[in-house]
Design a protein around this motif. Sequence first.
Motif, PDB file in Angstrom:
ATOM      1  N   LYS A 114       0.799  -1.235   0.000  1.00 26.38           N
ATOM      2  CA  LYS A 114       0.000   0.000   0.000  1.00 26.38           C
ATOM      3  C   LYS A 114       0.827   1.278   0.000  1.00 26.38           C
ATOM      4  O   LYS A 114       0.396   2.290  -0.526  1.00 26.38           O
ATOM      5  CB  LYS A 114      -0.979   0.018   1.173  1.00 26.38           C
ATOM      6  CG  LYS A 114      -0.334   0.080   2.551  1.00 26.38           C
ATOM      7  CD  LYS A 114      -1.387   0.226   3.637  1.00 26.38           C
ATOM      8  CE  LYS A 114      -0.750   0.140   5.021  1.00 26.38           C
ATOM      9  NZ  LYS A 114      -1.693   0.411   6.083  1.00 26.38           N
ATOM     10  N   GLU A 154      -3.121  -5.719  -0.499  1.00 26.37           N
ATOM     11  CA  GLU A 154      -3.552  -4.320  -0.469  1.00 26.37           C
ATOM     12  C   GLU A 154      -4.628  -4.137   0.605  1.00 26.37           C
ATOM     13  O   GLU A 154      -5.407  -5.053   0.884  1.00 26.37           O
ATOM     14  CB  GLU A 154      -4.113  -3.886  -1.828  1.00 26.37           C
ATOM     15  CG  GLU A 154      -3.049  -3.666  -2.898  1.00 26.37           C
ATOM     16  CD  GLU A 154      -2.163  -2.464  -2.643  1.00 26.37           C
ATOM     17  OE1 GLU A 154      -2.467  -1.666  -1.727  1.00 26.37           O
ATOM     18  OE2 GLU A 154      -1.153  -2.318  -3.356  1.00 26.37           O
ATOM     19  N   GLN A 179      -6.957  -1.561   0.506  1.00 31.46           N
ATOM     20  CA  GLN A 179      -8.177  -0.947  -0.036  1.00 31.46           C
ATOM     21  C   GLN A 179      -8.537  -1.572  -1.369  1.00 31.46           C
ATOM     22  O   GLN A 179      -7.669  -1.820  -2.210  1.00 31.46           O
ATOM     23  CB  GLN A 179      -7.976   0.555  -0.215  1.00 31.46           C
ATOM     24  CG  GLN A 179      -7.764   1.286   1.104  1.00 31.46           C
ATOM     25  CD  GLN A 179      -7.533   2.770   0.894  1.00 31.46           C
ATOM     26  OE1 GLN A 179      -7.071   3.196  -0.164  1.00 31.46           O
ATOM     27  NE2 GLN A 179      -7.848   3.552   1.906  1.00 31.46           N
ATOM     28  N   GLN A 227     -10.086  -0.292  -3.929  1.00 27.50           N
ATOM     29  CA  GLN A 227      -9.800   0.571  -5.073  1.00 27.50           C
ATOM     30  C   GLN A 227      -8.334   0.468  -5.503  1.00 27.50           C
ATOM     31  O   GLN A 227      -8.014   0.345  -6.689  1.00 27.50           O
ATOM     32  CB  GLN A 227     -10.143   2.022  -4.731  1.00 27.50           C
ATOM     33  CG  GLN A 227     -10.154   2.934  -5.945  1.00 27.50           C
ATOM     34  CD  GLN A 227     -10.661   4.329  -5.594  1.00 27.50           C
ATOM     35  OE1 GLN A 227     -11.308   4.528  -4.578  1.00 27.50           O
ATOM     36  NE2 GLN A 227     -10.359   5.284  -6.447  1.00 27.50           N
ATOM     37  N   GLN A 228      -7.434   0.488  -4.516  1.00 28.89           N
ATOM     38  CA  GLN A 228      -6.009   0.398  -4.836  1.00 28.89           C
ATOM     39  C   GLN A 228      -5.665  -0.999  -5.364  1.00 28.89           C
ATOM     40  O   GLN A 228      -4.850  -1.142  -6.273  1.00 28.89           O
ATOM     41  CB  GLN A 228      -5.159   0.720  -3.610  1.00 28.89           C
ATOM     42  CG  GLN A 228      -3.697   0.934  -3.961  1.00 28.89           C
ATOM     43  CD  GLN A 228      -2.921   1.673  -2.881  1.00 28.89           C
ATOM     44  OE1 GLN A 228      -3.378   1.814  -1.765  1.00 28.89           O
ATOM     45  NE2 GLN A 228      -1.741   2.150  -3.219  1.00 28.89           N
ATOM     46  N   GLU A 236      -6.668  -1.017  -9.029  1.00 29.80           N
ATOM     47  CA  GLU A 236      -5.747  -0.243  -9.875  1.00 29.80           C
ATOM     48  C   GLU A 236      -4.449  -1.011 -10.121  1.00 29.80           C
ATOM     49  O   GLU A 236      -3.940  -1.072 -11.240  1.00 29.80           O
ATOM     50  CB  GLU A 236      -5.434   1.103  -9.208  1.00 29.80           C
ATOM     51  CG  GLU A 236      -6.587   2.093  -9.284  1.00 29.80           C
ATOM     52  CD  GLU A 236      -6.416   3.276  -8.327  1.00 29.80           C
ATOM     53  OE1 GLU A 236      -5.323   3.411  -7.725  1.00 29.80           O
ATOM     54  OE2 GLU A 236      -7.379   4.050  -8.172  1.00 29.80           O
ATOM     55  N   ARG A 237      -3.926  -1.607  -9.060  1.00 26.10           N
ATOM     56  CA  ARG A 237      -2.639  -2.286  -9.188  1.00 26.10           C
ATOM     57  C   ARG A 237      -2.749  -3.604  -9.944  1.00 26.10           C
ATOM     58  O   ARG A 237      -1.846  -3.972 -10.696  1.00 26.10           O
ATOM     59  CB  ARG A 237      -2.035  -2.485  -7.813  1.00 26.10           C
ATOM     60  CG  ARG A 237      -1.687  -1.111  -7.272  1.00 26.10           C
ATOM     61  CD  ARG A 237      -1.045  -1.059  -5.966  1.00 26.10           C
ATOM     62  NE  ARG A 237      -0.371   0.223  -5.881  1.00 26.10           N
ATOM     63  CZ  ARG A 237       0.545   0.530  -4.991  1.00 26.10           C
ATOM     64  NH1 ARG A 237       0.894  -0.360  -4.096  1.00 26.10           N
ATOM     65  NH2 ARG A 237       1.108   1.702  -4.978  1.00 26.10           N
TER      66      ARG A 237
END
Length: 227
Positions: free
Chosen positions: A39, A59, A61, A63-64, A67-68
Amino acid sequence: MILDKEHLRANLDEVIWNIEQARITVSEHHIVKLVTVAKYTEVENIATLYELGQRAFGENQVQQLRERMKILEDLPLEWHMIGRLQKNKINNLIDLRPALMQSLDSIELAEELNKKLEARESRMNCLLQINAAKEETKAGVSPQEAVDTYHEIKERFPNISLKGVMTIGAHTDDTKTIQESFETTHKIYETLEKDGATVCSMGMSGDYELAIKCGSNLVRIGSALFK
């Protein structure tokens, strides 16, 4: 900050060495999985760690995580959700199909998750989060309720596949208190092994060696790798 490959290699080697030293105190046969907590770091560092042989990343979250996973979709990485899951993000997480969701912290969340998994004809591997230190700031079920809660989730929610337990060590500088929180969780894990539990996720950058000595077989490490 993007770290160069040799810097990351040195950090990874140090962490792996420490894991080895700790696991041997338990048993030569005790295997510990390293999940990198990504993170606070850049995707370039994740890609470099992959080149160095690291495969599992976590991760906090949804959302993150999304994205990743998208940016690094060409790499065969194993992704874990390790942070608190908000109910309004459940469908998003189901779409991402993480290898393991480590923070199932209540019957209420299990009920909601199972309902949405059922609707999508999907399943999810999860760990039951235990608040072993009994800290108000931490999520998770109490140690006293953990075994019953684990059994209830297994019986009532067929789309959730429970793989074991997770805890965050006590937030204190007192090593004895941290050790007690790990020992409490590991005792629960041992009780649940007959129900198929295989994962005891305990230990982060500041306390992973102690966690392993208390029986952890999965550690979640961020800052020690990215210092």
